[in-house]
Design a protein around this motif. Structure first.
Motif, short mmCIF file in Angstrom:
data_model
loop_
_atom_site.label_atom_id
_atom_site.label_comp_id
_atom_site.label_asym_id
_atom_site.label_seq_id
_atom_site.Cartn_x
_atom_site.Cartn_y
_atom_site.Cartn_z
N TYR A 183 0.81 -1.21 0.00
CA TYR A 183 0.00 0.00 0.00
C TYR A 183 0.84 1.26 0.00
CZ TYR A 183 0.84 -0.59 5.04
OH TYR A 183 1.42 -0.78 6.27
N ASP A 184 2.14 1.14 0.34
CA ASP A 184 3.02 2.31 0.27
C ASP A 184 3.20 2.80 -1.17
OD1 ASP A 184 3.39 2.39 2.96
OD2 ASP A 184 5.34 1.41 2.96
N PHE A 185 2.93 1.93 -2.14
CA PHE A 185 3.11 2.28 -3.55
C PHE A 185 1.81 2.73 -4.21
CE2 PHE A 185 6.32 -0.88 -2.42
CZ PHE A 185 7.48 -0.25 -2.82
N LEU A 186 0.71 2.76 -3.45
CA LEU A 186 -0.60 3.10 -4.02
C LEU A 186 -0.93 4.56 -3.75
CD1 LEU A 186 -2.59 -0.10 -3.01
CD2 LEU A 186 -1.37 0.36 -5.14
N ASN A 187 -1.54 5.21 -4.73
CA ASN A 187 -1.92 6.61 -4.59
C ASN A 187 -3.30 6.76 -3.97
OD1 ASN A 187 0.44 7.85 -5.57
ND2 ASN A 187 -0.18 7.46 -7.69
N HIS A 188 -3.58 7.99 -3.54
CA HIS A 188 -4.81 8.29 -2.81
C HIS A 188 -5.92 8.70 -3.75
CE1 HIS A 188 -7.46 10.20 0.19
NE2 HIS A 188 -7.50 11.25 -0.62
N ASP A 189 -7.13 8.21 -3.46
CA ASP A 189 -8.35 8.67 -4.12
C ASP A 189 -9.40 8.77 -3.03
OD1 ASP A 189 -10.68 9.12 -5.48
OD2 ASP A 189 -10.45 7.48 -6.90
N GLY A 190 -9.89 10.00 -2.78
CA GLY A 190 -10.83 10.21 -1.69
C GLY A 190 -12.13 9.44 -1.84
N ALA A 191 -12.46 9.03 -3.06
CA ALA A 191 -13.71 8.30 -3.29
C ALA A 191 -13.51 6.79 -3.28
CB ALA A 191 -14.32 8.72 -4.62
N ALA A 192 -12.27 6.32 -3.17
CA ALA A 192 -11.99 4.89 -3.21
C ALA A 192 -12.54 4.20 -1.97
CB ALA A 192 -10.50 4.65 -3.33
N GLU A 193 -12.99 2.96 -2.15
CA GLU A 193 -13.50 2.17 -1.03
C GLU A 193 -12.67 0.89 -0.84
OE1 GLU A 193 -15.70 3.09 1.07
OE2 GLU A 193 -16.48 4.88 0.05
N ALA A 194 -11.48 0.85 -1.44
CA ALA A 194 -10.62 -0.31 -1.28
C ALA A 194 -10.23 -0.49 0.19
CB ALA A 194 -9.37 -0.15 -2.15
N ILE A 195 -10.06 -1.75 0.59
CA ILE A 195 -9.71 -2.06 1.97
C ILE A 195 -8.27 -2.56 2.01
CG2 ILE A 195 -10.24 -3.55 3.95
CD1 ILE A 195 -13.11 -3.70 2.91
N VAL A 196 -7.50 -2.01 2.93
CA VAL A 196 -6.10 -2.41 3.10
C VAL A 196 -5.97 -3.19 4.39
CG1 VAL A 196 -3.72 -1.64 3.31
CG2 VAL A 196 -5.32 -0.35 1.87
N LEU A 197 -5.47 -4.42 4.28
CA LEU A 197 -5.22 -5.28 5.45
C LEU A 197 -3.72 -5.51 5.53
CD1 LEU A 197 -8.01 -7.95 4.82
CD2 LEU A 197 -8.16 -5.91 6.26
N SER A 198 -3.18 -5.39 6.71
CA SER A 198 -1.74 -5.59 6.84
C SER A 198 -1.40 -6.22 8.18
CB SER A 198 -1.00 -4.26 6.69
OG SER A 198 -1.37 -3.36 7.71
N ASP A 199 -0.30 -6.94 8.19
CA ASP A 199 0.24 -7.55 9.40
C ASP A 199 1.72 -7.18 9.45
OD1 ASP A 199 1.41 -9.27 11.31
OD2 ASP A 199 -0.25 -10.70 11.09
N GLU A 200 2.05 -6.22 10.30
CA GLU A 200 3.42 -5.71 10.35
C GLU A 200 4.39 -6.78 10.84
OE1 GLU A 200 4.47 -2.95 9.19
OE2 GLU A 200 2.54 -2.05 8.73
N ASP A 201 3.94 -7.64 11.77
CA ASP A 201 4.83 -8.68 12.30
C ASP A 201 5.22 -9.68 11.22
OD1 ASP A 201 4.76 -7.56 14.82
OD2 ASP A 201 3.00 -8.72 15.44
N LYS A 202 4.23 -10.06 10.39
CA LYS A 202 4.50 -11.03 9.34
C LYS A 202 4.97 -10.35 8.04
CE LYS A 202 1.10 -14.38 11.05
NZ LYS A 202 -0.14 -15.14 10.72
N LYS A 203 5.01 -9.01 8.08
CA LYS A 203 5.39 -8.24 6.89
C LYS A 203 4.55 -8.66 5.68
CE LYS A 203 10.10 -7.34 8.44
NZ LYS A 203 11.55 -7.43 8.13
N PHE A 204 3.25 -8.66 5.93
CA PHE A 204 2.31 -9.13 4.91
C PHE A 204 1.19 -8.10 4.76
CE2 PHE A 204 -1.59 -11.31 3.71
CZ PHE A 204 -1.19 -12.09 2.64
#
Length: 245
Positions: free
Chosen positions: A9-30
Motif C-alpha cells: 500500500y506504500d506504492f498506491l496513490n490516494h483517491d478520496g472516493a476509493a472504497e478499497a480495503i487495506v489489510l496488513s500484518d506488520e509482524d509477518k510483513k504481509f
C-alpha cells in the motif's frame, strides 16, 4: 487483487472516493489490498488514505487534490472581554463543551474553535455548520442574565445540550446567525486576498520548484474558500427565511 509480501500500500496513490480495503500484518510483513472494483491489467490501483482534508493531506503526505470533498475550515469565535456577561457566558460554555478538541494531526483547539464542513444545500438543515457553533452564537448574542438562565434551564429540561434549539425570540435568532454570517464573510474576504496573491507568475528559473507548491497552496485555499461560501449561502438563506416567517 492478489497478495504481495511487504507493504504494497506504500506504492498506491490516494483517491478520496476509493472504497478499497487495506489489510496488513506488520509482524509477518504481509499486506493485502481488497479492491472496490475490477481492474484491467496495467490499471493504477487507488486506495483512500483516510477522509482527510487538503490541509491534512498536505501536512502529512505532501500533496493536495484539486477538489476534495473532505475539506474543512477551522474557525475561532471569541466572546469580547468587554461584554458584561463574558464571565457567565464562558461558564455556561465550559459546562457544555470539553475544554479542548483535537484535529487529525493531534493539534488541540479551545472551546471557542469549531470545524465547518461543506454545506451541500443552502436550503437544507445546514449540515456542515456544527450545532455547537450555532449554540455558541446564540449564547454570544444574549444580552441579559435572564436569557442565559433560560437557555441553561431549557438544556436541563431537554437533552442537556445548551442552546441547540432555535431561540424563541426570532429577532435574537436572526441576530445570532447574522453574527456568524459576518464572521464567515470576513474570512471569505481574507481567503480571496490570499488566492489573488498567488496570481503573479512564477519566474521561469524557479518554475520547477515553485509551480507545484503554488498549485498546492491554491488547492488548499480554494477548497476552504468553497466551504466558507457554502456556509455563507446557508446562513443567508436561514436568516431570510426567518425574516419572512
Amino acid at each position: 487483487m492478489g497478495e504481495h509480501k511487504g507493504r504494497i500500500y506504500d506504492f498506491l496513490n490516494h483517491d478520496g472516493a476509493a472504497e478499497a480495503i487495506v489489510l496488513s500484518d506488520e509482524d509477518k510483513k504481509f499486506s493485502e489490498v481488497i479492491s472496490d472494483r475490477d481492474y484491467a491489467p496495467g490499471d493504477q490501483v487507488f486506495i483512500r488514505y483516510g477522509k482527510f482534508s487538503n490541509a491534512t493531506l498536505l501536512l502529512d503526505f505532501g500533496f493536495t487534490l484539486p477538489y476534495n470533498i473532505y475539506d474543512e475550515v477551522w474557525i475561532r469565535v471569541n466572546i469580547p472581554h468587554h461584554d458584561p456577561l463574558c464571565a457567565k457566558k464562558l461558564e455556561l460554555l465550559c459546562t457544555d463543551r470539553t475544554p479542548a478538541i483535537e484535529d487529525d494531526n493531534g493539534f488541540s483547539f479551545s472551546l471557542d474553535t469549531f470545524t465547518i464542513k461543506e454545506v451541500k444545500s443552502a436550503k437544507g438543515k445546514g449540515r456542515g455548520i456544527p450545532q455547537s457553533l450555532r449554540a455558541f452564537a446564540r449564547i454570544l448574542c444574549s444580552t441579559s442574565s435572564q436569557e442565559l438562565d433560560d437557555l441553561a434551564l431549557e438544556a436541563v429540561e431537554n437533552d442537556g445540550r445548551l442552546a441547540r434549539s432555535p431561540l424563541k425570540n426570532k429577532s435574537r435568532e436572526i441576530e445570532a446567525h447574522q453574527f456568524l454570517l459576518s464572521h464567515v464573510t470576513h474570512l471569505i474576504e481574507e481567503y480571496d486576498v490570499a488566492i489573488k496573491a498567488l496570481d503573479p507568475p512564477v519566474p521561469t528559473d524557479m518554475s520547477e520548484i515553485l509551480a507545484p507548491r503554488k498549485q498546492m497552496a491554491h488547492d488548499l485555499l480554494a477548497g476552504e474558500l468553497r466551504v466558507l461560501k457554502s456556509a455563507s449561502e446557508w446562513l443567508k438563506n436561514y436568516c431570510a427565511m426567518l425574516s419572512k416567517s
